[in-house]
Design an enzyme around this catalytic site. Structure first.
Site, PDB file in Angstrom:
ATOM      1  N   LYS A  22      46.337  22.871   4.789  1.00  0.00           N
ATOM      2  CA  LYS A  22      47.688  22.799   5.354  1.00  0.00           C
ATOM      3  C   LYS A  22      48.679  23.603   4.505  1.00  0.00           C
ATOM      4  CE  LYS A  22      49.847  18.647   5.435  1.00  0.00           C
ATOM      5  NZ  LYS A  22      51.245  18.594   4.975  1.00  0.00           N
ATOM      6  N   SER A  23      48.650  23.409   3.191  1.00  0.00           N
ATOM      7  CA  SER A  23      49.614  24.116   2.328  1.00  0.00           C
ATOM      8  C   SER A  23      49.450  25.632   2.459  1.00  0.00           C
ATOM      9  CB  SER A  23      49.385  23.736   0.862  1.00  0.00           C
ATOM     10  OG  SER A  23      49.854  22.447   0.602  1.00  0.00           O
ATOM     11  N   ARG A  27      52.058  28.670   4.251  1.00  0.00           N
ATOM     12  CA  ARG A  27      52.458  29.868   3.496  1.00  0.00           C
ATOM     13  C   ARG A  27      51.973  31.134   4.171  1.00  0.00           C
ATOM     14  NH1 ARG A  27      52.457  25.453   0.439  1.00  0.00           N
ATOM     15  NH2 ARG A  27      53.639  25.381  -1.521  1.00  0.00           N
ATOM     16  N   ARG A 123      64.155  12.103   3.383  1.00  0.00           N
ATOM     17  CA  ARG A 123      63.596  12.673   2.149  1.00  0.00           C
ATOM     18  C   ARG A 123      64.621  13.543   1.406  1.00  0.00           C
ATOM     19  NH1 ARG A 123      57.769  14.780   3.705  1.00  0.00           N
ATOM     20  NH2 ARG A 123      57.665  14.991   1.437  1.00  0.00           N
ATOM     21  N   SER A 168      57.640  19.902  -8.214  1.00  0.00           N
ATOM     22  CA  SER A 168      57.457  20.030  -6.769  1.00  0.00           C
ATOM     23  C   SER A 168      57.159  21.467  -6.390  1.00  0.00           C
ATOM     24  CB  SER A 168      58.722  19.560  -6.038  1.00  0.00           C
ATOM     25  OG  SER A 168      58.738  20.075  -4.724  1.00  0.00           O
ATOM     26  N   ASP A 316      48.779  14.146  -3.365  1.00  0.00           N
ATOM     27  CA  ASP A 316      48.575  13.778  -1.951  1.00  0.00           C
ATOM     28  C   ASP A 316      47.355  12.876  -1.763  1.00  0.00           C
ATOM     29  OD1 ASP A 316      50.753  15.285  -1.189  1.00  0.00           O
ATOM     30  OD2 ASP A 316      49.576  17.091  -0.848  1.00  0.00           O
ATOM     31  N   LYS A 343      57.709  10.593  -0.377  1.00  0.00           N
ATOM     32  CA  LYS A 343      56.812  11.255   0.585  1.00  0.00           C
ATOM     33  C   LYS A 343      57.119  10.774   2.010  1.00  0.00           C
ATOM     34  CE  LYS A 343      54.745  13.702  -2.530  1.00  0.00           C
ATOM     35  NZ  LYS A 343      55.039  15.138  -2.621  1.00  0.00           N
ATOM     36  N   ARG A 347      55.217   5.708  -0.630  1.00  0.00           N
ATOM     37  CA  ARG A 347      53.763   5.462  -0.662  1.00  0.00           C
ATOM     38  C   ARG A 347      53.372   4.346  -1.617  1.00  0.00           C
ATOM     39  NH1 ARG A 347      51.559  11.652   0.445  1.00  0.00           N
ATOM     40  NH2 ARG A 347      52.005  11.517   2.696  1.00  0.00           N
TER      41      ARG A 347
HETATM   42  C1  S3P Z   1      53.161  20.645  -0.823  1.00  0.00           C
HETATM   43  C2  S3P Z   1      53.666  20.147  -1.994  1.00  0.00           C
HETATM   44  C3  S3P Z   1      53.690  18.724  -2.322  1.00  0.00           C
HETATM   45  C4  S3P Z   1      52.746  17.936  -1.428  1.00  0.00           C
HETATM   46  C5  S3P Z   1      52.886  18.295   0.009  1.00  0.00           C
HETATM   47  C6  S3P Z   1      52.591  19.778   0.217  1.00  0.00           C
HETATM   48  C7  S3P Z   1      53.190  22.097  -0.606  1.00  0.00           C
HETATM   49  O1  S3P Z   1      54.998  18.222  -2.132  1.00  0.00           O
HETATM   50  O2  S3P Z   1      52.952  16.553  -1.606  1.00  0.00           O
HETATM   51  O3  S3P Z   1      51.983  17.542   0.784  1.00  0.00           O
HETATM   52  O4  S3P Z   1      52.536  22.588   0.340  1.00  0.00           O
HETATM   53  O5  S3P Z   1      53.870  22.789  -1.359  1.00  0.00           O
HETATM   54  P1  S3P Z   1      56.124  18.334  -3.285  1.00  0.00           P
HETATM   55  O6  S3P Z   1      56.384  19.761  -3.524  1.00  0.00           O
HETATM   56  O7  S3P Z   1      57.320  17.624  -2.729  1.00  0.00           O
HETATM   57  O8  S3P Z   1      55.529  17.628  -4.470  1.00  0.00           O
END
Ligand code: S3P
Length: 433
Positions: A22-23, A27, A123, A168, A316, A343, A347
């Site tokens: 997903k991340s 991007r 958030r 983050s 996560d 989150k 959580r």
């Molecule tokens: C993510 C960063 C994390 C993660 C999120 C995805 C990302 O969040 O918890 O599921 O894709 O950069 P934070 O940057 O708020 O820690």
């Protein structure tokens, strides 16, 4: 609201091909949209979060063509060349969409509104609003520092050095993406290094990015388009790997998953708990993102302490780690985990509620959760609390109830689709195999 019933697992032994990361998928779409020319993405995540990113980019005038289930072609507009969207950009449940797009939009002389669902509106956004304002963008948030965000960017921003108070990757990425439109270099300093997908993928696009531990500098410049096959999502695999880890003789293999060092904390935790973890590294995705096959074999587990950088590198996966900890001998202490409260749900609170229903003693403070194992889980009616990771973590807990003790119910199971639409089908196949 969808309700799923999950029965205790028999012996678990199989292979799961999890969807694309997903991340990395977020991007890939965003970088493709600001590159100049045609980008191709394969094995993209089908997550609702990622669909939200694609929809927002289209609304900003980017040609994004999807070839379901997992391929995209994009014609990027170039840095600073997005079009003002007609309506609100709906980021749905996705913090990554909102924070990263805020960074991109900051470098465009257009106005846009970013909004999301009830959970996303709770958030914290000040963490991206402050640095982007310091770079010269105009941004308004609600008085509580939350969405909706109104962003009016500038074609040329000011480069700066930003010391982020939170670890983050979303904050770091927002600043680095804005930095592409700055007059000079932009540096982010993090309290603890986070996943570095943005840095690696910017380099893949020919951008000059220099990393030095917790300090990253981006030099402004254009992006080359790219072809990328996204590796599988280790965060999705984590649910099945944790299930396998819980009992001697159980085994799960997940081929072709991402192994970015900022994400592999889950494998270290499983190993520290005593599970057999076998990793076979393959070719890096796009030449920049480590990837390979992971196999986990179960054993009698022991409790562990997770803190500092390890907490960040499995942030996560902490919900499923907490579930697994209920099966381990002794206490598992998850420290330095205050970010869990920011989150998709709080959580720590969601874990305490659900674990107690399963019969697991646990206690918490602002930044810590302690789980006292081992426990014979009892079947329960569990609420996903609007948080995809719990739709999945509770399903695994239900599978860990001893055979013959009965089914559990997961309310709000549909929220799994936020990151993993096929989760219940894949779990069903694994349990039946
Ligand atoms: C993510 C960063 C994390 C993660 C999120 C995805 C990302 O969040 O918890 O599921 O894709 O950069 P934070 O940057 O708020 O820690």
């Amino acid at each position: 609201m969808t309700r799923e019933r999950v029965a205790p697992a028999g012996r678990v032994n199989g292979e799961v091909n999890v969807p694309g990361d997903k991340s990395i998928s977020h991007r890939a779409l965003i970088l493709g949209a600001i590159a100049r020319g045609r980008t191709y993405i394969g094995n993209a995540s089908p997550a609702a979060d990622v669909l939200a990113t694609a929809t927002c980019l289209r609304a900003c005038g980017v040609w994004v063509r999807d070839f379901p289930p997992a391929r995209y072609a994009l014609d990027g507009n170039g840095v600073g060349r997005l079009r003002a969207p007609d309506g609100v950009l709906d980021c749905a449940n996705s913090g990554t969409t909102m924070r990263l797009l805020a960074g991109v939009l900051a470098g465009n002389d257009i106005e846009a509104m970013l909004d999301g669902d009830e959970s996303l509106r709770r958030r914290p956004m000040t963490r991206v609003v402050d640095p982007l304002r310091a770079m010269g963008a105009e941004i308004e948030a609600s008085p509580r520092g939350t969405a909706p965000l109104r962003v009016h960017g500038r074609e040329v921003l000011e480069g700066l050095t930003w010391r982020s108070p939170v670890a983050s990757a979303q904050v770091k990425s927002a600043i680095l993406l804005a930095g592409l439109s700055a007059a000079g270099p932009t540096t982010v300093v993090e309290p603890i290094p986070t996943r570095d997908h943005t840095e690696r993928m910017l380099r893949m696009c020919g951008v000059d990015v220099v990393s030095n531990g917790a300090e990253v500098t981006v030099h402004p410049g254009p992006l080359e388009p790219f072809g990328l096959r996204v590796p599988g999502d280790l965060g999705a695999a984590a649910f099945f790997l944790a299930l396998a880890a819980s009992r001697p003789g159980w085994r799960v293999r997940c081929p072709g998953v991402g192994l970015n060092p900022g994400r592999t904390g889950i494998l270290e935790v499983l190993q520290a708990m005593g599970a057999g973890v076998h990793v076979e590294e393959g070719a890096p995705a796009g030449g920049v993102e480590p990837a390979g096959d992971v196999e986990v074999r179960g054993t009698r587990l022991r409790g562990v302490t997770i803190s500092g950088s390890l907490t960040v590198r499995c942030i996560d996966e902490l919900p499923i780690i907490a579930v697994l900890a209920s099966q381990a001998d002794g206490d598992t202490e998850i420290r330095d985990a205050g970010e869990l409260r920011n989150k998709e749900s709080d959580r720590i609170a969601t874990l305490e509620t659900g674990l107690r229903l399963l019969g697991v003693p646990c206690d918490s403070s602002a930044e810590t959760l302690t789980i006292h194992g081992p426990v014979r889980l009892r079947p329960a009616q569990l609420d996903a609390a609007g948080d995809h990771r719990f739709a999945m973590a509770w399903a695994i807990a239900a599978a860990l109830v001893p055979a013959g003790d009965g089914e559990s119910i997961i309310d709000g199971a549909e929220t799994a689709a936020v990151s993993y639409p096929g989760f219940f089908a894949d779990l069903g196949k694994l349990l039946a195999s």
